[in-house]
Motif scaffolding. Structure first.
Motif, PDB file in Angstrom:
ATOM      1  N   LEU A  65      -3.566 -15.941   0.433  1.00  0.00           N
ATOM      2  CA  LEU A  65      -4.558 -15.139   0.608  1.00  0.00           C
ATOM      3  C   LEU A  65      -4.159 -13.073   0.776  1.00  0.00           C
ATOM      4  O   LEU A  65      -3.376 -13.210   0.834  1.00  0.00           O
ATOM      5  N   ASN A 105      -8.917 -10.245   3.462  1.00  0.00           N
ATOM      6  CA  ASN A 105      -7.317 -10.267   2.921  1.00  0.00           C
ATOM      7  C   ASN A 105      -6.801  -9.664   2.860  1.00  0.00           C
ATOM      8  O   ASN A 105      -5.659  -9.313   2.163  1.00  0.00           O
ATOM      9  N   ALA A 124      -2.539  -8.274   5.451  1.00  0.00           N
ATOM     10  CA  ALA A 124      -2.451  -9.500   6.093  1.00  0.00           C
ATOM     11  C   ALA A 124      -2.475  -8.971   7.743  1.00  0.00           C
ATOM     12  O   ALA A 124      -1.180  -8.949   8.546  1.00  0.00           O
ATOM     13  N   GLN A 166      -6.106 -13.440   8.656  1.00  0.00           N
ATOM     14  CA  GLN A 166      -6.176 -15.014   8.207  1.00  0.00           C
ATOM     15  C   GLN A 166      -6.107 -16.452   8.342  1.00  0.00           C
ATOM     16  O   GLN A 166      -5.879 -18.135   7.777  1.00  0.00           O
ATOM     17  N   GLN A 204      -8.849 -18.648   8.431  1.00  0.00           N
ATOM     18  CA  GLN A 204      -8.509 -19.180   6.950  1.00  0.00           C
ATOM     19  C   GLN A 204      -7.923 -20.721   6.783  1.00  0.00           C
ATOM     20  O   GLN A 204      -8.076 -21.384   6.265  1.00  0.00           O
ATOM     21  N   LEU A 213       1.510 -14.707  12.375  1.00  0.00           N
ATOM     22  CA  LEU A 213       0.185 -15.672  11.912  1.00  0.00           C
ATOM     23  C   LEU A 213       0.704 -17.077  12.384  1.00  0.00           C
ATOM     24  O   LEU A 213      -0.554 -17.117  12.737  1.00  0.00           O
TER      25      LEU A 213
END
Length: 313
Positions: free
Chosen positions: A39, A67, A70, A75, A78, A100
């Motif tokens: 990404l 993107n 980060a 993110q 996605q 993340l």
């Protein structure tokens, strides 16, 4: 058969070595396929690097201006949208992955496996607890989708020489507007990144002061090494917190780790237990660091380090 999607970590157009370590962990599942998703605002260059990792079937390049940085909240939707056809979704247990992957797991409605260090089966994994003093086996429900962070210090980098297919991918996901990038404050350095460096020189409380820490930097520069520190050195204000190695710092696995003036508290040893060769220099011959060191030298660091630099030529 398992199919694995790995979220690539990258910065400034370069793929982080943690991604190749995640591929090694995925390969331990003997999966039918390993794919990587990149990404980025412009994913082509990074995707080409990821395609060179051996064992990867294809790289999904998701190019979107959103993107450019980060941001987990941007993110995660996605990644979750792309994860539908995969049995496993892996990310590195780095600052990036720890931010993340929990969001990805939440969106997919599953529990996360953290710090995966060994694969026992498709839904059975080992991970450390109690500062690495114990290892537990985590059993996920059979047939459930697995989201995990990979303890990169426990896995080697997958070999290069791959030739995976790169596919441009579009994602139908609603991105949040309440979270946005404002700015990045980080220390700039020409030295290798601490978390991926092959050689690391760390200083502890025994270095004595911020000014004395220059001796650590000098040796690191001679060796082409990254610089680390114990929590005691960070708490004393000798170096910034981003150099801290240990349970509450960074978990690393360099080929060579030189601990200078570090006594070896269990929290620090947790961060270096997977290092290849550990060299300890300390004037206290009873320091715990010597119990795990491959090479130990009892002596005054202010005498030993100049002599070592001179011997390096």
């Amino acid at each position: 058969m398992s199919t694995v999607l790995i979220v690539a970590e990258h910065l400034n157009g370069r793929l982080n070595a943690a991604t190749a370590r995640c591929v090694s962990a995925a390969a331990a599942l003997s999966p039918a396929a390993i794919d990587i998703v990149v990404l980025a605002a412009d994913a082509a260059t990074i995707a080409a690097q990821a395609a060179q990792i051996a064992g990867v079937r294809k790289v999904l390049a998701v190019a979107n201006p959103a993107n450019a940085h980060a941001i987990a909240q941007v993110q995660a939707p996605q990644v979750a949208a792309l994860a539908g056809g995969y049995s496993h979704v892996f990310g590195p247990s780095t600052t990036f992955g720890k931010d993340l992957m929990p969001a990805v797991a939440a969106l997919l409605g599953v529990d996360q496996v953290s710090d995966l260090m060994a694969v026992e089966g498709s839904h059975s994994f080992k991970r450390p607890i109690y500062a690495g003093n114990a290892i537990i086996t985590v059993e996920m429900p059979a047939g459930s989708q697995v989201v995990a962070t990979v303890r990169t210090a426990s896995w080697p980098e997958a070999a290069a020489g791959g030739s995976a297919t790169v596919e441009a991918a579009s994602v139908d996901a609603t991105l949040p507007s309440h979270t946005r990038f404002i700015g990045l404050a980080s220390a700039s350095s020409d030295r290798p990144d601490l978390q991926s460096a092959r050689r690391v020189v760390s200083g502890g409380r025994g270095v004595g002061s911020e000014d004395n820490f220059k001796i650590i930097y000098h040796l690191a520069d001679r060796l082409g090494a990254a610089v680390g520190a114990s929590r005691a050195a960070v708490d004393a204000g000798y170096v910034p917190s981003d150099l801290q190695v240990g349970q509450t710092g960074k978990i690393i696995a360099p080929e060579l780790y030189i601990a200078v003036g570090i006594s070896g508290a269990i929290q620090h040893l947790t961060g270096i237990k997977d290092a290849g060769t550990i060299v300890a220099i300390n004037k206290d011959g009873d320091a715990p660091i010597f119990e795990i060191a491959d090479i130990g030298l009892v002596g005054d660091l202010f005498q030993v380090l100049p002599e070592l630099e001179q011997a390096l030529g």
